[in-house]
Design a protein around this motif. Structure first.
Motif, PDB file in Angstrom:
ATOM      1  N   HIS A 119       0.867  -1.240   0.096  1.00 24.17           N
ATOM      2  CA  HIS A 119      -0.062   0.066   0.041  1.00 24.17           C
ATOM      3  C   HIS A 119       0.887   1.210  -0.022  1.00 24.17           C
ATOM      4  O   HIS A 119       1.760   1.420   0.976  1.00 24.17           O
ATOM      5  CB  HIS A 119      -0.845  -0.047   1.168  1.00 24.17           C
ATOM      6  N   GLU A 159       1.186   5.379   0.544  1.00 21.36           N
ATOM      7  CA  GLU A 159       0.526   6.194   1.154  1.00 21.36           C
ATOM      8  C   GLU A 159       1.177   7.465   1.257  1.00 21.36           C
ATOM      9  O   GLU A 159       2.564   7.613   1.119  1.00 21.36           O
ATOM     10  CB  GLU A 159       0.446   5.623   2.678  1.00 21.36           C
ATOM     11  N   TRP A 169      -2.314   9.266   7.215  1.00 13.61           N
ATOM     12  CA  TRP A 169      -1.874   8.943   6.077  1.00 13.61           C
ATOM     13  C   TRP A 169      -3.037   8.589   4.882  1.00 13.61           C
ATOM     14  O   TRP A 169      -3.945   8.177   5.615  1.00 13.61           O
ATOM     15  CB  TRP A 169      -0.863   7.765   5.995  1.00 13.61           C
ATOM     16  N   ARG A 170      -2.999   8.745   3.890  1.00 13.87           N
ATOM     17  CA  ARG A 170      -3.856   8.542   2.755  1.00 13.87           C
ATOM     18  C   ARG A 170      -3.165   7.542   1.803  1.00 13.87           C
ATOM     19  O   ARG A 170      -2.199   7.903   1.303  1.00 13.87           O
ATOM     20  CB  ARG A 170      -4.100   9.957   2.096  1.00 13.87           C
ATOM     21  N   ARG A 171      -4.031   6.522   1.448  1.00 14.88           N
ATOM     22  CA  ARG A 171      -3.693   5.422   0.509  1.00 14.88           C
ATOM     23  C   ARG A 171      -3.732   6.137  -0.929  1.00 14.88           C
ATOM     24  O   ARG A 171      -4.881   6.604  -0.968  1.00 14.88           O
ATOM     25  CB  ARG A 171      -4.506   4.067   0.864  1.00 14.88           C
TER      26      ARG A 171
END
Length: 89
Positions: free
Chosen positions: A34, A36, A47-49
Motif C-alpha cells: 500500500h 501512502e 496517511w492517505r492510501r
C-alpha cells in the motif's frame, strides 16, 4: 510530501477474481503493498492510501520464472477477501 509503503499479506482459501487481472487467481497468500502519502496540515500524523499493489504469483510459488507487481483497487481486494472468508465459513 513524504510517502511510505506498508506491506501486508492477503490470504485466499479459494480461487478469486480481481478487476483488471485476467482470469481467476489461485488460492494462496499474496503480498500486498500500500503506497501512502502524508496528509499535511493535520495536528497528528495521518496517511492517505494512494495506490495498492499485489505481487504475482502467490508466495507459495518457489522461484517463479517471472513475477509481477500489479496495481489493484483496494476496495475490490477488501470485497474479495470478505467474500472468501464468508465462503470458507
Amino acid at each position: 510530501m513524504p510517502d511510505r509503503t506498508t506491506h501486508s499479506i492477503a490470504h485466499f482459501a479459494a480461487p478469486f477474481v480481481l478487476g483488471g487481472l485476467e482470469g481467476q487467481l489461485p488460492a494462496g497468500d499474496y503480498d500486498i503493498d500500500h503506497d501512502e502519502e502524508l496528509i499535511e496540515g493535520m495536528s497528528r500524523l495521518a496517511w492517505r492510501r494512494v495506490a495498492t499493489f499485489i505481487h504475482l504469483p502467490a508466495r507459495a510459488v518457489k522461484n517463479p520464472p517471472t513475477s509481477q507487481l500489479v496495481a489493484i483497487d483496494y476496495l475490490e481486494l477488501e470485497t474479495a477477501l470478505k467474500r472468501d472468508r464468508e465462503n470458507a465459513a
